[in-house]
Design a protein around this motif. Structure first.
Motif, PDB file in Angstrom:
ATOM      1  N   LYS A 173       0.766  -1.346  -0.176  1.00 53.85           N
ATOM      2  CA  LYS A 173       0.067  -0.108  -0.107  1.00 53.85           C
ATOM      3  C   LYS A 173       0.731   1.247   0.008  1.00 53.85           C
ATOM      4  O   LYS A 173       0.247   2.469  -0.314  1.00 53.85           O
ATOM      5  CB  LYS A 173      -0.885  -0.013   1.119  1.00 53.85           C
ATOM      6  N   PHE A 174       2.121   1.122   0.432  1.00 52.77           N
ATOM      7  CA  PHE A 174       2.873   2.490   0.483  1.00 52.77           C
ATOM      8  C   PHE A 174       4.162   2.098  -0.229  1.00 52.77           C
ATOM      9  O   PHE A 174       5.156   2.313   0.430  1.00 52.77           O
ATOM     10  CB  PHE A 174       3.031   2.892   2.251  1.00 52.77           C
ATOM     11  N   SER A 216       6.254   3.569  -2.116  1.00 50.12           N
ATOM     12  CA  SER A 216       7.271   4.464  -2.017  1.00 50.12           C
ATOM     13  C   SER A 216       7.863   4.748  -0.827  1.00 50.12           C
ATOM     14  O   SER A 216       9.171   5.250  -0.508  1.00 50.12           O
ATOM     15  CB  SER A 216       6.576   6.022  -2.352  1.00 50.12           C
ATOM     16  N   LEU A 235       1.080   6.041   8.216  1.00 51.20           N
ATOM     17  CA  LEU A 235       1.719   6.050   6.875  1.00 51.20           C
ATOM     18  C   LEU A 235       1.311   6.996   5.835  1.00 51.20           C
ATOM     19  O   LEU A 235       1.976   7.339   5.124  1.00 51.20           O
ATOM     20  CB  LEU A 235       2.031   4.568   6.538  1.00 51.20           C
ATOM     21  N   GLU A 236      -0.114   7.025   5.795  1.00 49.67           N
ATOM     22  CA  GLU A 236      -0.915   7.867   4.940  1.00 49.67           C
ATOM     23  C   GLU A 236      -0.151   9.262   4.980  1.00 49.67           C
ATOM     24  O   GLU A 236       0.075  10.075   4.113  1.00 49.67           O
ATOM     25  CB  GLU A 236      -2.401   7.939   5.089  1.00 49.67           C
ATOM     26  N   GLU A 287       3.570   9.588   4.010  1.00 56.67           N
ATOM     27  CA  GLU A 287       3.504   9.490   2.631  1.00 56.67           C
ATOM     28  C   GLU A 287       3.368  10.885   1.965  1.00 56.67           C
ATOM     29  O   GLU A 287       4.052  11.100   0.996  1.00 56.67           O
ATOM     30  CB  GLU A 287       2.938   8.382   2.072  1.00 56.67           C
ATOM     31  N   THR A 288       2.603  11.438   2.605  1.00 58.37           N
ATOM     32  CA  THR A 288       2.202  12.694   1.848  1.00 58.37           C
ATOM     33  C   THR A 288       3.094  13.820   2.332  1.00 58.37           C
ATOM     34  O   THR A 288       3.489  14.772   1.452  1.00 58.37           O
ATOM     35  CB  THR A 288       0.476  13.215   2.280  1.00 58.37           C
ATOM     36  N   ASN A 289       3.386  13.807   3.536  1.00 60.16           N
ATOM     37  CA  ASN A 289       4.146  14.902   4.134  1.00 60.16           C
ATOM     38  C   ASN A 289       5.168  14.301   5.114  1.00 60.16           C
ATOM     39  O   ASN A 289       4.726  14.123   6.201  1.00 60.16           O
ATOM     40  CB  ASN A 289       3.240  16.014   5.038  1.00 60.16           C
TER      41      ASN A 289
END
Lengths: 441, 143
Positions: A153-154, A156, A283-284, A287-289
């Protein structure tokens, strides 16, 4: 260069006869891996991270964890149990650790180690190499469900995963090295991991060059707990006299698998997040910031870390508490240094402590081709507008968005939406939904 | 997507939404990362410095175009604003962890093309483009 995706092994299974298709597991699944097909839960093998949320959610006991046959240990002359400290935490303090170690011998093992011993080995070799990853902050690789979650899911963030092996693997490598120096044929050594969760079984049994041959089998913690407890209750007198030899683990390493156990022993600024939905939320954001200033992240799929593993018979809070407060026995103290002289450390052993890389396994794509995926994404949006947005799960998909994706990927049909079918009965629907009932979409 | 001046509590929502979309499109994680970093910076700029604005994006198989526009008051000296570490952010905003002065250069470093139209007392319009195929692969196809 696109790495070849190797399939994951899974340790959770649904019993078709017992499953009622109630949707609880499907709705609790953090990766939306479950669909109800013809009344039975089906787990998508490419999306499942073996976190065990479905097993906890199931009120009917339809989901089980695979189990190796215990008698398999007797195929080896040297039978080693590697168990996590949370195993000890299942027992009340009146039961000394020596009874537990002796019972492991009584039931058939010839040697036993706590998996956290590996953390001491790592510290003894060099205090600096307990974590290593191309990017900071480094994410702990201790919890295999978290590692898979990141891969799926992540993707990156895979470069943040710690490449140093977790303690249980280091302990296994050490034991193999120990026997090999004693001139014992590797074929005669059977190493069995005692697991508190499904994710570790899935991890150990996934055919991967870097994990293969570390363990010869897995024993589920609840099964072993029953064997050991039975032995203790039947042989108290003998156990009082017993003095089994075992390798002590420092107190710091011993608490490694409970919440904040690992993070507190890693230098720098660290953060610990437990429970899979919390980990996903974190993690969301990460991953964004990307988060500044942090050196290390301890993420665990289970609440209270491994104390919350689905195979632990005891309450997770009590297990953590027992580990922290269990009376310190002579061999374990807060100040105890890791064994300075790790006898069986060879260059060969040290080289094996790190793995090469974790590969991304991204699963969110609607199509390999960007143009096709774009078309599908627009179609998903269009369908989402038409679906009721109630996420009831009757269609067999965990949410209306998931149903929209399933329809676009030709795994479901628009007619599966039970709410839209029901809406044909206008007077009934008005009774249930009042003015919020829309006759048209 | 609308951005409200001073609404730091929702900073990152636009970038997070676009990230979710790009993941569904099988875009390489490194490319998604660049888009998210650039857009996040733009989002925070609008929230911190402008009277409010909006983000729109257009995706085609070749790449993503992002338009960020606000209602002013504009950037007086754009060249100066592009300099690393230059910041007009107030002490208050810096205390919240924003306003380090890396915003515009961070955007420039992560996109394939960047176009900013602005001026004193006028709205700022930012256009960014990120190609989905990396430079290396494009060369390979044409060569």
């Amino acid at each position: 260069m696109k790495p070849v995706k190797r399939p994951f092994h899974h340790a959770l299974a649904v019993s078709e006869a017992t499953c009622r298709g109630c949707t609880r597991c499907m709705k609790n699944c953090p990766t939306e891996a479950i669909r109800i097909i013809r009344g039975t839960a089906h787990v998508h093998p490419e999306l499942c991270i073996d976190c065990g949320q479905c097993l906890t959610a199931c009120p009917y006991g339809a989901i089980s964890v695979e189990q190796d046959d215990f008698s398999h240990i007797f195929s080896f002359s040297h039978r080693v149990a590697i168990f996590p400290a949370v195993f000890i935490g299942q027992f009340p303090e009146e039961i000394p650790e020596s009874w537990i170690f002796q019972s492991l011998l009584d039931i058939g093992f010839t040697h036993s180690f706590e998996s956290e011993f590996g953390a001491d080995i790592l510290k003894a070799i060099s205090p600096k190499i307990s974590t290593y990853a191309p990017r900071k902050p480094i994410i702990s690789s201790y919890c295999p469900a978290i590692v898979r979650l990141i891969q799926l899911k992540f993707p990156s963030l895979v470069e943040h995963i710690n490449l140093m092996r977790p303690p249980m693997e280091i302990t296994a490598l050490y034991v193999r090295e120990m026997f090999s120096e004693q001139g014992i044929d590797p074929q005669d050594v059977g190493i069995f991991f005692v697991t508190p969760c499904a994710a570790k079984i899935a991890d150990i049994k996934t055919p991967r060059s870097d994990k293969e041959h570390l363990f010869d089998g897995v024993i589920n913690l609840d099964y072993l707990f029953n064997l050991v407890y039975t032995n203790i209750s039947r042989n108290k007198k003998e156990l009082e006299q017993a003095d089994p030899a075992y390798t002590p683990v420092s107190r710091e390493s011993w608490l490694w698998s409970v919440h904040q156990g690992e993070s507190s022993s890693v230098p720098g600024r660290t953060l610990a997040v437990d429970e899979i939905h919390n980990a996903i939320e974190f993690l969301e954001q990460f991953e964004t910031n990307s988060i500044e200033g942090l050196d290390f992240l301890e993420l665990r799929a289970c609440s209270q870390g491994c104390a919350g593993g689905v195979l632990n018979p005891g309450n997770k809070f009590l297990t953590s508490e027992r580990l922290i407060y269990r009376p310190e026995e002579t061999t374990r103290s807060a100040s105890q240094e890791a064994p300075k002289d790790i006898k069986h450390r060879t260059k060969r052993f040290e080289r094996k402590l790190k793995i090469d890389y974790y590969e991304p396994h991204g699963t969110d794509a609607l199509d390999d081709d960007i143009g096709e995926a774009l078309k599908k994404m627009n179609e998903v949006d269009r369908l989402k507008q038409q679906l009721p947005g109630i996420d009831c799960g009757l269609c067999g998909s965990p949410s209306c968005s998931a149903l929209a994706r399933d329809i676009v990927q030709e795994k479901a049909s628009f007619s599966y939406c039970g709410v839209l079918q029901l809406r044909k009965n206008k007077s009934l629907m008005k009774d249930i939904w009042g003015n919020k009932f829309r006759t048209e979409n | 997507m609308e951005l409200t001046a001073g609404d730091f509590s929702h900073a990152g929502q636009a970038s997070s939404q676009i990230k979710q979309m790009l993941k569904q499109l099988n875009i390489a994680p490194q490319v998604i990362k660049r888009v998210v970093i650039a857009l996040y910076e733009a989002e925070v700029n609008v929230i911190a410095h402008s009277y409010g604005g909006k983000v729109t994006c257009r995706i085609n198989p070749e790449g993503i175009e992002i338009h960020v526009s606000d209602q002013g008051p504009g950037i007086e000296d754009l060249d100066l604003a592009m300099t690393d570490g230059f910041s007009t952010a107030s002490e208050e905003i810096r205390e919240m962890g924003f306003g380090a002065g890396m915003g515009l250069s961070n955007m420039k470093n992560n996109v394939d093309s960047l176009d900013i139209s602005t001026g004193k007392d006028s709205p700022t319009k930012i256009y960014m483009h990120v190609a989905f195929t990396s430079q290396g692969e494009t060369d390979h196809e044409t060569g």
